[in-house]
Design an enzyme around this catalytic site. Structure first.
Site, PDB file in Angstrom:
ATOM      1  N   GLU A  18       1.026  -5.436  10.799  1.00 15.03           N
ATOM      2  CA  GLU A  18       0.490  -4.064  10.893  1.00 15.03           C
ATOM      3  C   GLU A  18       1.217  -3.344  12.019  1.00 15.03           C
ATOM      4  O   GLU A  18       1.217  -3.796  13.157  1.00 15.03           O
ATOM      5  CB  GLU A  18      -1.011  -4.107  11.194  1.00 15.03           C
ATOM      6  CG  GLU A  18      -1.850  -4.783  10.121  1.00 15.03           C
ATOM      7  CD  GLU A  18      -2.137  -3.898   8.912  1.00 15.03           C
ATOM      8  OE1 GLU A  18      -1.759  -2.705   8.940  1.00 15.03           O
ATOM      9  OE2 GLU A  18      -2.716  -4.412   7.944  1.00 15.03           O
ATOM     10  N   GLU A  20       1.751   3.680   3.036  1.00 15.49           N
ATOM     11  CA  GLU A  20       2.252   3.111   4.300  1.00 15.49           C
ATOM     12  C   GLU A  20       3.771   3.098   4.270  1.00 15.49           C
ATOM     13  O   GLU A  20       4.406   2.118   3.879  1.00 15.49           O
ATOM     14  CB  GLU A  20       1.661   1.710   4.480  1.00 15.49           C
ATOM     15  CG  GLU A  20       0.143   1.764   4.506  1.00 15.49           C
ATOM     16  CD  GLU A  20      -0.529   0.401   4.539  1.00 15.49           C
ATOM     17  OE1 GLU A  20      -1.771   0.370   4.588  1.00 15.49           O
ATOM     18  OE2 GLU A  20       0.173  -0.625   4.526  1.00 15.49           O
ATOM     19  N   HIS A  62       0.865  -1.184   0.000  1.00 10.98           N
ATOM     20  CA  HIS A  62       0.000   0.000   0.000  1.00 10.98           C
ATOM     21  C   HIS A  62       0.904   1.238   0.000  1.00 10.98           C
ATOM     22  O   HIS A  62       1.722   1.409   0.894  1.00 10.98           O
ATOM     23  CB  HIS A  62      -0.912   0.009   1.237  1.00 10.98           C
ATOM     24  CG  HIS A  62      -1.935  -1.097   1.196  1.00 10.98           C
ATOM     25  ND1 HIS A  62      -2.200  -1.894   2.274  1.00 10.98           N
ATOM     26  CD2 HIS A  62      -2.733  -1.518   0.190  1.00 10.98           C
ATOM     27  CE1 HIS A  62      -3.154  -2.775   1.936  1.00 10.98           C
ATOM     28  NE2 HIS A  62      -3.482  -2.563   0.679  1.00 10.98           N
ATOM     29  N   HIS A  97       3.128  -3.569   6.872  1.00  4.24           N
ATOM     30  CA  HIS A  97       2.114  -2.542   6.603  1.00  4.24           C
ATOM     31  C   HIS A  97       1.989  -1.603   7.798  1.00  4.24           C
ATOM     32  O   HIS A  97       2.446  -1.912   8.896  1.00  4.24           O
ATOM     33  CB  HIS A  97       0.734  -3.192   6.403  1.00  4.24           C
ATOM     34  CG  HIS A  97       0.601  -3.966   5.138  1.00  4.24           C
ATOM     35  ND1 HIS A  97      -0.201  -3.557   4.107  1.00  4.24           N
ATOM     36  CD2 HIS A  97       1.180  -5.132   4.742  1.00  4.24           C
ATOM     37  CE1 HIS A  97      -0.120  -4.429   3.114  1.00  4.24           C
ATOM     38  NE2 HIS A  97       0.699  -5.404   3.471  1.00  4.24           N
TER      39      HIS A  97
HETATM   40 ZN   LIG Z   1      -1.506  -1.982   4.173  1.00  5.46          ZN
END
Ligand SMILES: [Zn+2]
Length: 330
Positions: A216, A59, A56, A151
């Site tokens: 994350e 990020e 992404h 991420h």
């Molecule tokens: Zn992500």
């Protein structure tokens, strides 16, 4: 010399011939944003490690972390005793500072390429090929295979750092030892997936037999504004893995959660009854109404439930949130 990330964002990394550093490390750029390091001595190849980031494009904290590791390897302050592949995922989105250009790239894996594929789908297919090739080229005795896809989240989270462990292939189990080890990287919870979502980590788990995690790491911020995201433990941990250590925690502090229910948006009438800005892992007391969609109502009947990824603005048929509960992996 510019860093690998700076060169990549400027469009100046392309496939290059392998070369050997003074300390014997083999380096090869395999594609735009894809670089591999290998120790010369086959005995020193005790682990095959893939670290990916920037799937992404908004990020950026993990992208900066990966760039620091690459710089340390290129200047020789880190000497690998493992084969390591670094992947910077969605480069065009990183350049633009957006999550994706055409489609969410972390939904484009594990599928059959098609002529109508957009930029994310094509890049995902290319990255799959790089991973298959990386793991296939190991040679020698089989060694552990790990893939961390790094991420940061759109939402805040009561649990700052957590990982998602893809659903294992039929007949296989969640990897308890690797879940426990993530505690050393500052990760305090692991969400065990109940369904196969077409993510990068599912691909390496299913098709490369890697122990894979989507990690994350806190809030998504633009480049240069990641002071609030503390990745020191993760950076030390990855550095240790690269140098051939396999640190094991004395005991596991990592709490495992399983998905109790998926809240699927069934029609445009769908309404979330809790705050859609709620932090991930916000506790949901028993009896709390969570969402409604025409005749359907979701009310918490689980003990110790929490909400993850609440988002009413998804397409009909997509997931608008997850109700999770603590569990024991196995
Ligand atoms: Zn992500």
């Amino acid at each position: 010399m510019n860093s690998f990330l700076a060169e990549t964002l400027a469009g100046r990394t392309a496939i290059a011939l392998p070369y050997c550093q003074a300390n014997g490390t083999h380096v090869q750029v395999l594609d735009e944003g894809v670089i591999r390091f290998e120790p010369r001595e086959p005995d020193a190849r005790g682990l095959d490690l893939v670290v990916s980031c920037g799937v992404h494009g908004n990020e950026t904290a993990p992208v900066e972390l990966v760039d620091r590791l690459i710089s340390a390897l290129l200047c020789g302050t880190l000497r690998p005793r493992a084969r390591v592949l670094f992947v910077i995922g969605n480069i065009e989105a990183l350049r633009r500072g957006v999550r994706f250009v055409a489609e969410d790239m972390n939904r484009q894996f594990c599928r059959v390429p098609d002529v109508g594929d957009g930029p994310e789908a094509r890049r995902a297919a290319m990255l799959e090929m790089q991973l298959v090739r990386f793991f296939a080229q190991a040679g020698g005795e089989p060694v552990p295979r790990i893939h961390y896809d790094l991420h940061t989240a759109i939402h805040g989270s009561l649990i700052e750092k957590f990982a998602i462990h893809p659903q294992p292939a039929p007949g296989k189990e969640f990897d308890r030892a690797e879940i426990a080890r993530l505690g050393l990287a500052g990760v305090s919870a692991v969400l065990l997936q109940s369904a196969a979502a077409p993510t990068f980590s599912l691909f390496s788990s299913r098709y490369c037999q890697a122990s894979a995690f989507t990690v994350e790491l806190g809030r998504a911020m633009p480049f240069g504004q990641n002071q609030g995201v503390d990745l020191e433990a993760l950076e030390d941990y990855l550095g240790a893995l690269i140098e051939g250590e396999r640190p094991s925690p004395a005991s596991s502090d990592v709490v495992a959660y399983r998905v109790s229910r998926e809240i699927i948006k069934q029609s445009p009438a769908f309404r979330l009854l809790i705050d859609d800005q709620a932090d991930n892992f916000t506790p949901l007391p028993h009896g709390t109404p969570i969402a409604e969609d025409g005749e359907t109502r979701w009310v918490v009947d689980e003990h110790d439930a929490r909400i993850v990824f609440p988002n009413p603005d998804v397409a009909v048929g997509q997931r608008a949130g997850l109700i999770v509960v603590p569990t024991t992996p196995g």
